[in-house]
Design a protein around this motif. Structure first.
Motif, mmCIF file in Angstrom:
data_model
loop_
_atom_site.group_PDB
_atom_site.id
_atom_site.type_symbol
_atom_site.label_atom_id
_atom_site.label_comp_id
_atom_site.label_asym_id
_atom_site.label_seq_id
_atom_site.Cartn_x
_atom_site.Cartn_y
_atom_site.Cartn_z
ATOM 1 N N ILE A 1 -0.267 -7.384 13.064
ATOM 2 C CA ILE A 1 -0.804 -6.556 11.967
ATOM 3 C C ILE A 1 0.123 -6.707 10.769
ATOM 4 O O ILE A 1 1.323 -6.453 10.868
ATOM 5 N N GLY A 2 -0.445 -7.147 9.644
ATOM 6 C CA GLY A 2 0.409 -7.494 8.504
ATOM 7 C C GLY A 2 0.113 -6.709 7.249
ATOM 8 O O GLY A 2 -0.961 -6.106 7.108
ATOM 9 N N PRO A 3 1.054 -6.720 6.299
ATOM 10 C CA PRO A 3 0.901 -6.017 5.021
ATOM 11 C C PRO A 3 0.322 -6.951 3.949
ATOM 12 O O PRO A 3 0.038 -8.120 4.214
ATOM 13 N N TRP A 4 0.226 -6.442 2.727
ATOM 14 C CA TRP A 4 -0.410 -7.195 1.636
ATOM 15 C C TRP A 4 0.599 -7.952 0.782
ATOM 16 O O TRP A 4 0.208 -8.733 -0.076
ATOM 17 N N ASN A 5 1.898 -7.703 0.969
ATOM 18 C CA ASN A 5 2.836 -8.301 -0.005
ATOM 19 C C ASN A 5 3.170 -9.766 0.292
ATOM 20 O O ASN A 5 3.464 -10.525 -0.626
ATOM 21 N N ARG B 1 8.788 -6.029 -2.166
ATOM 22 C CA ARG B 1 9.345 -6.765 -1.016
ATOM 23 C C ARG B 1 10.108 -5.770 -0.190
ATOM 24 O O ARG B 1 10.874 -4.969 -0.730
ATOM 25 N N CYS B 2 9.970 -5.857 1.131
ATOM 26 C CA CYS B 2 10.726 -4.929 1.978
ATOM 27 C C CYS B 2 12.219 -5.143 1.773
ATOM 28 O O CYS B 2 13.003 -4.208 1.870
ATOM 29 N N THR B 3 12.636 -6.378 1.478
ATOM 30 C CA THR B 3 14.070 -6.649 1.305
ATOM 31 C C THR B 3 14.486 -6.661 -0.179
ATOM 32 O O THR B 3 15.573 -7.127 -0.502
ATOM 33 N N LEU C 1 8.570 -3.940 15.122
ATOM 34 C CA LEU C 1 8.199 -3.268 13.871
ATOM 35 C C LEU C 1 9.137 -3.661 12.740
ATOM 36 O O LEU C 1 10.356 -3.498 12.863
ATOM 37 N N GLU C 2 8.555 -4.183 11.656
ATOM 38 C CA GLU C 2 9.322 -4.492 10.453
ATOM 39 C C GLU C 2 8.840 -3.543 9.367
ATOM 40 O O GLU C 2 7.676 -3.634 8.945
ATOM 41 N N LEU C 3 9.719 -2.642 8.916
ATOM 42 C CA LEU C 3 9.257 -1.505 8.122
ATOM 43 C C LEU C 3 9.898 -1.474 6.734
ATOM 44 O O LEU C 3 10.293 -2.503 6.209
ATOM 45 N N GLY C 4 9.988 -0.319 6.157
ATOM 46 C CA GLY C 4 10.429 -0.206 4.762
ATOM 47 C C GLY C 4 11.928 -0.403 4.569
ATOM 48 O O GLY C 4 12.678 -0.606 5.522
ATOM 49 N N PHE D 1 4.111 -5.655 14.163
ATOM 50 C CA PHE D 1 3.597 -4.974 12.968
ATOM 51 C C PHE D 1 4.602 -5.096 11.827
ATOM 52 O O PHE D 1 5.799 -4.900 12.016
ATOM 53 N N THR D 2 4.113 -5.400 10.636
ATOM 54 C CA THR D 2 4.933 -5.320 9.424
ATOM 55 C C THR D 2 4.189 -4.436 8.442
ATOM 56 O O THR D 2 3.023 -4.691 8.132
ATOM 57 N N GLY D 3 4.873 -3.409 7.955
ATOM 58 C CA GLY D 3 4.228 -2.484 7.026
ATOM 59 C C GLY D 3 5.113 -1.278 6.801
ATOM 60 O O GLY D 3 6.336 -1.346 6.978
ATOM 61 N N SER D 4 4.483 -0.167 6.435
ATOM 62 C CA SER D 4 5.267 1.012 6.066
ATOM 63 C C SER D 4 5.815 1.718 7.312
ATOM 64 O O SER D 4 5.265 1.599 8.412
ATOM 65 N N THR D 5 6.870 2.480 7.102
ATOM 66 C CA THR D 5 7.516 3.159 8.225
ATOM 67 C C THR D 5 6.566 4.161 8.879
ATOM 68 O O THR D 5 6.485 4.241 10.107
ATOM 69 N N GLY D 6 5.806 4.895 8.058
ATOM 70 C CA GLY D 6 4.897 5.904 8.620
ATOM 71 C C GLY D 6 3.884 5.280 9.571
ATOM 72 O O GLY D 6 3.670 5.772 10.686
ATOM 73 N N THR D 7 3.272 4.179 9.134
ATOM 74 C CA THR D 7 2.279 3.524 9.996
ATOM 75 C C THR D 7 2.957 2.959 11.246
ATOM 76 O O THR D 7 2.417 3.047 12.357
ATOM 77 N N GLY D 8 4.143 2.395 11.070
ATOM 78 C CA GLY D 8 4.867 1.818 12.203
ATOM 79 C C GLY D 8 5.181 2.861 13.267
ATOM 80 O O GLY D 8 5.032 2.601 14.471
ATOM 81 N N LEU E 1 -5.084 -11.502 14.912
ATOM 82 C CA LEU E 1 -4.478 -11.076 13.641
ATOM 83 C C LEU E 1 -5.377 -10.081 12.932
ATOM 84 O O LEU E 1 -6.586 -10.277 12.838
ATOM 85 N N LYS E 2 -4.755 -8.995 12.459
ATOM 86 C CA LYS E 2 -5.418 -8.121 11.479
ATOM 87 C C LYS E 2 -4.569 -8.161 10.221
ATOM 88 O O LYS E 2 -3.471 -7.621 10.165
ATOM 89 N N SER E 3 -5.075 -8.860 9.222
ATOM 90 C CA SER E 3 -4.327 -8.936 7.962
ATOM 91 C C SER E 3 -4.613 -7.665 7.175
ATOM 92 O O SER E 3 -5.513 -6.896 7.516
ATOM 93 N N GLU F 1 14.530 6.986 -2.021
ATOM 94 C CA GLU F 1 13.177 6.668 -1.541
ATOM 95 C C GLU F 1 12.758 5.256 -1.905
ATOM 96 O O GLU F 1 13.094 4.758 -2.976
ATOM 97 N N GLU F 2 11.979 4.634 -1.021
ATOM 98 C CA GLU F 2 11.444 3.300 -1.312
ATOM 99 C C GLU F 2 10.392 3.413 -2.421
ATOM 100 O O GLU F 2 9.459 4.201 -2.311
ATOM 101 N N VAL F 3 10.549 2.639 -3.500
ATOM 102 C CA VAL F 3 9.577 2.651 -4.603
ATOM 103 C C VAL F 3 8.561 1.525 -4.408
ATOM 104 O O VAL F 3 7.384 1.666 -4.674
ATOM 105 N N GLY G 1 -7.183 -1.902 13.144
ATOM 106 C CA GLY G 1 -5.797 -1.769 13.615
ATOM 107 C C GLY G 1 -5.715 -0.861 14.839
ATOM 108 O O GLY G 1 -5.134 -1.227 15.864
ATOM 109 N N GLU G 2 -6.316 0.313 14.745
ATOM 110 C CA GLU G 2 -6.205 1.263 15.853
ATOM 111 C C GLU G 2 -6.913 0.747 17.105
ATOM 112 O O GLU G 2 -6.421 0.902 18.222
ATOM 113 N N ALA G 3 -8.068 0.106 16.916
ATOM 114 C CA ALA G 3 -8.793 -0.422 18.086
ATOM 115 C C ALA G 3 -7.969 -1.516 18.772
ATOM 116 O O ALA G 3 -7.954 -1.622 20.007
#
Ligand code: NAD
Length: 492
Positions: A158-162, A293-295, A259-262, A236-243, A184-186, A394-396, A222-224
Motif C-alpha cells: 500500500i503506497g502513498p502519492w508522493n 517527502r517523508c525524509t 511500516l514507513e511513516l511520517g 505500507f508507506t504513508g501517514s503515521t495515523g493510517t499506519g 498493490l494498492k497505489s 509537527e510534520e508539514v 486498503g482495508e479489504a
C-alpha cells in the motif's frame, strides 16, 4: 509546446481497470477521475473504484501464483527483475511524463525517481541470489541443523502519492525476489504510474498473478486487503495515523507489517567551513518534491552564533528555486498534490506566524496568472522558531523550513530528538567526534553526516518512534519482512 505537453495531449483521457491474474480488467461502472495538480483543468484519466470483490479476486490469484512462484529458483526470479529494471530505464520518458503529470514534481525529479526505482530494483534482483540460511552443529551425533528462509506468501503493498513509482517498486522488487507475490494498492491520487508499472513487470516476464493492482480508496480497497485471510504481510508507506490503524488490524490476525511513516527531520548544524555549501544541501533536501517527502529536512537546528549567517545563505539558495509546472523549462519546484493539502500547509504557515516565528521568505499561496490553475505555495523559511512550537514539532509535508536556534551542542541534540518522529537526521560538523556522538545519540533510523537526507539503493531504509515499524526496507533488512525462518534438523 514542451515534449511533455505534446505527449500528454495524445495520452490523457483513458479509462483504466485493475490488473489481476496477468490481465487488464474493464474498469466497471464505478470510477474516479484524476487531474494535474499543476493545472486542475487538465483531466488525466478515469480509474476503477474497486471494492472487496476485486480485492478477493486479486488475492486469490496471487495466492495461487505464489504456490508456483516460490518454486522458481531465486536467480531465475532475479533475472526477471533485472529485465524489469532495464524496462524502467527504457520507458523513462513515458513514466516520467505520467509521474510528473499526476504527482506534480518537476521533470528532472520525475526522471530521477524512475532511475532510482531501476537502481533499487537491481539491488532486489541480486537479493534473490543471496537469501541467507545457516548450517549449525547438532546436539546429536551424526546430525546437523540448518535454517532456511521461506517466502511469507501474498503481500499487500500500500503506497502513498508522493513517490508513485519508486515506492511500489521498493515493495514489489524485494517481495518477488524473496518468492512472495504482491497485490498493490497505489494511492488513488496517483494511480496512472501504477498502471504503467504493471506493464513493466508483465513485459519483463513476471508470471500471471505474481503482481496485481487493485485501484481504489484506502477504505474500500486498503482495508479489504488487510483483512483478507490469504494476505500474510502488509508493506505500507504513508501517514503515521493510517499506519497505526493498519498495524492494529493486521495484528488481530498475527499478520506482519512493514511500516514507513511520517517524519520531522532535522539538519543539526554544529560547525562548518562554508555556509553556502551547507545551505545548498539543506535546500535540496528540504524542497525536493515541494517538501512532500517523508525524509525532507524540515527544521534546521543551529547554534545561535551561526543562525544569521546560515539563514542568509539559505535565503540566497531559496531565491534560486524556480516554481512552476513540470513542463516549464527551468522549473525546479512543482505544486502540492491537492487543494486540500495546500490548505493544510497554509494552515501550518498561519500557525507559525501566530506562534511568533519570523517569516524570512515566502509564506504565500501563489495565485498569479497560470499559478492560479495549480496548487502552488512559495518556498517558505521561518526563523527564530521556538523549539516547542507546532512548526518545530509537527510534520508539514510541504515547502516550509524552520530555523530553530539553540544555545549549545547538548541542546541541539536534545531538540533534534524532541519530536514524536525518528526517520532521518543530518548533522553538519568537521569534528569527527561530534559526528560520532550524533550518530550514536540521534533518535532516528537514518543519520547523514555532512550531507542531506538522500538514502542509497542498497542501504536499509526506515525509522524509529512514530516514523516506522517492522523491518527496514530497501537493503538486505527486507529479508526479515518477506521471509520466515524454518529450522530443519538432520540425523543419519
Ligand atoms: P496516507 O496514510 O493518507 O495514505 C497512504 C496509503 O494508504 C494510500 O494508498 C491510501 O489510500 C491508503 N489508506 C488510507 N487509509 C487506509 C486504510 N484505512 N487502510 C488501508 N489503506 C489505507 O498517506 P499519504 O497522504 O498518501 O502520504 C503522505 C504520508 O506518507 C506522509 O505522512 C509521509 O511522511 C508518509 N510517507 C512516508 C514515507 C517513508 O518511507 N517513511 C515515504 C513516503 C511518504
Amino acid at each position: 509546446m514542451s515534449d511533455m505537453l505534446n505527449w500528454l495531449a495524445g495520452a490523457v483521457g483513458g479509462t483504466y481497470g485493475n490488473f489481476i491474474g496477468g490481465e487488464w480488467k474493464p474498469a466497471g461502472d464505478k470510477t474516479s477521475q484524476i487531474f494535474n495538480p499543476a493545472d486542475r483543468d487538465q483531466f488525466l484519466g478515469r480509474f476503477a473504484d474497486s471494492g472487496a470483490a476485486e480485492v478477493d479476486e486479486a488475492v486469490v490469484a496471487a495466492h495461487k501464483a505464489w504456490l508456483s512462484w516460490r518454486q522458481v529458483p531465486g536467480p531465475d526470479r532475479g533475472a526477471i527483475l533485472f529485465r524489469a529494471a532495464d524496462l524502467l530505464e527504457q520507458r523513462i520518458d513515458e513514466l516520467a511524463f505520467i509521474l510528473a503529470a499526476e504527482q506534480g514534481k518537476v521533470l528532472a525529479e520525475a526522471r530521477g525517481e524512475v532511475g532510482r526505482a531501476a537502481k533499487e530494483l537491481r539491488f532486489s534482483a541480486g537479493e534473490a541470489s543471496r537469501i541467507d540460511g545457516d548450517v549449525l552443529p547438532s546436539e546429536k551425533r551424526n546430525g546437523f541443523a540448518m535454517t532456511l528462509r521461506e517466502p511469507i506468501g501474498v503481500v499487500a503493498a500500500i503506497g502513498p502519492w508522493n513517490f508513485p513509482v519508486v515506492t511500489p517498486v521498493r515493495k514489489i522488487g524485494p517481495a518477488l525476489a524473496f518468492g512472495c507475490t504482491v497485490v498493490l494498492k497505489s494511492s488513488n491520487l496517483t494511480p496512472w504510474s501504477a498502471v504503467k508499472l504493471m506493464d513493466v513487470f508483465r513485459d519483463a516476464g513476471v508470471p500471471a498473478g505474481v503482481v496485481s493492482l487493485v485501484l481504489g480508496s484506502g477504505r474500500a480497497v486498503g482495508e479489504a486487503l488487510i483483512r483478507h485471510p490469504l494476505v500474510r504481510g502488509v508493506s505500507f508507506t504513508g501517514s503515521t495515523g493510517t499506519g497505526v490503524a493498519i498495524n492494529a488490524e493486521a495484528g488481530r490476525r498475527l499478520v506482519r507489517t512493514q511500516l514507513e511513516l511520517g517524519g520531522k527531520n532535522p539538519a543539526v548544524v554544529l560547525d562548518y567551513d562554508n555556509a553556502a555549501t551547507i545551505a545548498r544541501q539543506i535546500a535540496s533536501a528540504a524542497f525536493a518534491c515541494s517538501g512532500q517527502r517523508c525524509t525532507a529536512l524540515s527544521r534546521i537546528v543551529v547554534l545561535e552564533k551561526n543562525a544569521r549567517e546560515l539563514t542568509e545563505a539559505l535565503e540566497a539558495e531559496m531565491a534560486a528555486i524556480s516554481v512552476g509546472p513540470a513542463w516549464q523549462a527551468g522549473a525546479t519546484m512543482g505544486p502540492l498534490i491537492t487543494a486540500q493539502h495546500k490548505a493544510s500547509v497554509m494552515g501550518h504557515i498561519a500557525h507559525a506566524r501566530e506562534d511568533g516565528a519570523t517569516l524570512a521568505l515566502g509564506g504565500t499561496s501563489m495565485e498569479d496568472g497560470d499559478f492560479a490553475r495549480g496548487h502552488f505555495v512559495a518556498p517558505t523559511l521561518f526563523t527564530g522558531v521556538a523549539k516547542t512550537s507546532r512548526l518545530a514539532l509537527e510534520e508539514v509535508f510541504g515547502p516550509v523550513l524552520a530555523v530553530v536556534p539553540v544555545g549549545s551542542i547538548d541542546e541541539a541534540i536534545e531538540v533534534a530528538n524532541s519530536v514524536e518522529y525518528g526517520l532521518a537526521a543530518s548533522v553538519y560538523t568537521n569534528d569527527v567526534n561530534l559526528s560520532l556522538r550524533f550518530a550514536r545519540e540521534s533518535q532516528s533510523g537514518m543519520v547523514h553526516v555532512n550531507h542531506g537526507t538522500a538514502s542509497e539503493a542498497h542501504m536499509p531504509f526506515g525509522g524509529v518512534k512514530a516514523s516506522g515499524f517492522g523491518a527496514y526496507s530497501i537493503g538486505h533488512s527486507n529479508q526479515e519482512f518477506f521471509t520466515t525462518v524454518k529450522a530443519v534438523y538432520f540425523q543419519s
